[in-house]
Design an enzyme around this catalytic site. Structure first.
Site, PDB file in Angstrom:
ATOM      1  N   ASP A 155      45.824 -43.417  -5.664  1.00  0.00           N
ATOM      2  CA  ASP A 155      46.725 -42.950  -6.711  1.00  0.00           C
ATOM      3  C   ASP A 155      45.863 -42.602  -7.928  1.00  0.00           C
ATOM      4  O   ASP A 155      44.682 -42.954  -7.994  1.00  0.00           O
ATOM      5  CB  ASP A 155      47.729 -44.070  -7.021  1.00  0.00           C
ATOM      6  N   ASP A 157      47.033 -42.324 -11.988  1.00  0.00           N
ATOM      7  CA  ASP A 157      47.320 -43.163 -13.152  1.00  0.00           C
ATOM      8  C   ASP A 157      47.401 -44.640 -12.784  1.00  0.00           C
ATOM      9  O   ASP A 157      48.043 -45.007 -11.796  1.00  0.00           O
ATOM     10  CB  ASP A 157      48.655 -42.740 -13.781  1.00  0.00           C
TER      11      ASP A 157
END
Length: 433
Positions: A155, A157
């Site tokens: 991922d 953020d």
């Protein structure tokens, strides 16, 4: 002081991981029976040491027992198995999913106990984070002993960089990612950011992309980095010959066979319905937010200078999730203007509704499709040779959750934990730092 409201809110099903909570409950029993939370200075060092040893043995035995239940669960999920009943673990934890590899939980607990001194604590019981990290370590141990990882997906953020920030050159994760590429591991950054232009991804990932371009890695290994945007909608390949270091890869060349059924008509129908649900939430809760429509997503973002509360964000996610799921289950998706049934939208299209920290988005597809597409792009890498690293694994409103359907996973809480995870993997491999 924690209020009763906050306690009850935290106990909501959509805010908890039932497997971790179940293990936490098992470990709470020996903690209560064996801990001696006395404030007396008269407690001898030997007594405290004996208590710690006894707690360690009990905790380790429980982890060994859970390890056995995971093995039994994997035996039941095997395609060659013929079972008329579900596994014992499934009966105890109905929400438990697929395990792609064995989990050496006892060894992982031993490893984490040396670091976190879980057994030595007298006032604080084994926590959610303790167990989460034990599970991460068990997954790493299994992957390393099984020959390593062929593909790692991340991922963006809160996993590679802080929320709303970028992957800057000084970020310590960059050297670890370069090391992975040097070992031949493929890397996919699977992000909810749904840009169609390479320069916007470069703005978020420039530190890593420039480091790859300026590294001594062989050219073929540099191309082992891809970016999957919009959960599972836009694929960009590394290309050091262009300014943005990324090149758009046309969709028809990489999508999964099942994605061919995602027609533009159905996509627009689902996004129309999701957009209406979002506007209703903005109106009913008086949110200072705007609805934003993208090519493969629709969401709400706060007005300039405003911030949405966690409760508002999660209420919006749950409302939209309920509306879209119910419409799918009952095949009663209706056009908001004509009331005409358009049930094909609900039957064919997967979606992901998630809380982005200060916004809510509903994307076409989800990260399970994104990871599967990355696996296909690199020649068909299997789930047991893939590790997805992310920070959002709650059952509702968390977009990393669905990645568990495609591969093994590691649940981290911040970018520093990602660095620690990669260092732990190197340590388990026996690499010298």
């Amino acid at each position: 002081m924690t209020t009763r409201y906050r306690v009850e809110y935290a106990l909501k099903t959509h805010r908890r991981d039932q497997f971790i909570e179940w293990i936490k409950g098992l470990l709470a029993v020996p903690f209560v029976l064996l801990s001696q939370p006395s404030a007396s200075l008269a407690s001898s060092t030997d007594a405290i040491r004996q208590m710690s040893v006894a707690a360690h043995e009990r905790y380790a035995q429980i982890m060994s027992d859970v390890e056995g239940l995971v093995k039994d669960h994997r035996d039941h999920q095997s395609p060659s198995a013929v079972h008329l009943t579900v596994s014992k673990l499934k009966l105890l934890v109905p929400s438990v999913g697929t395990f792609f590899t064995p989990l050496p939980l006892k060894d992982a607990f031993e490893y984490q106990d040396k670091k976190r001194r879980i057994s030595s604590r007298r006032f604080v019981a084994p926590s959610f984070n303790d167990i989460r990290l034990v599970l991460n370590t068990a997954q790493l141990m299994s992957l390393v002993s099984g020959g390593g990882v062929d593909l790692m997906t991340f991922d963006g953020d809160v996993t590679l960089y802080d929320d709303g920030e970028s992957l800057n050159p000084e970020n310590p994760v960059i050297s670890r990612l370069l090391e992975l590429l040097g070992r031949g591991t493929r890397i996919g950054i699977v992000t909810a950011a749904g840009y169609t232009e390479a320069d916007k991804y470069y703005g978020r990932l420039h530190g890593l992309l420039d480091a790859i371009a300026n590294s001594n890695l062989p050219e073929e290994k540099k191309h082992n980095l891809i970016v999957m945007g919009g959960e599972s909608n836009f694929l960009f390949e590394y290309d050091g010959s262009v300014k943005e270091r990324l090149r758009y890869h046309r969709r028809r060349d990489w999508i999964l066979d099942e994605m061919h059924d995602w027609t533009e008509e159905n996509i627009n129908g689902l996004l129309d319905l999701a957009g209406k649900a979002l506007r209703d939430c903005v109106s009913s809760m008086g949110l200072e937010a705007e609805v934003l429509r993208k090519e493969r997503a629709v969401g709400i973002i706060p007005q300039k200078g405003r911030k949405l509360t966690r409760e508002q964000l999660e209420e919006t996610v749950l409302v939209c999730q309920r509306i879209l799921v119910c419409c799918r289950l009952h095949h009663e998706l209706r056009n908001t203007n004509s009331q005409q049934e358009v049930s094909d939208v609900g039957k064919k299209l997967p979606f992901c509704a998630f809380n982005g920290g200060n916004d809510v988005f509903i994307d076409i597809g989800d990260k399970s499709w994104g990871v599967l597409a990355c696996q296909k792009y690199f020649g068909g890498i299997e789930g047991q040779k893939t590790l997805h690293v992310g920070d959002q694994f709650l059952s509702i409103g968390a977009n990393d959750f669905k990645a568990r359907l495609a591969c093994t996973t590691a649940w981290i809480a911040n970018p520093a934990e990602t660095v620690a995870l990669l260092d732990e993997m190197a340590e388990l491999r026996g690499d010298q730092k």
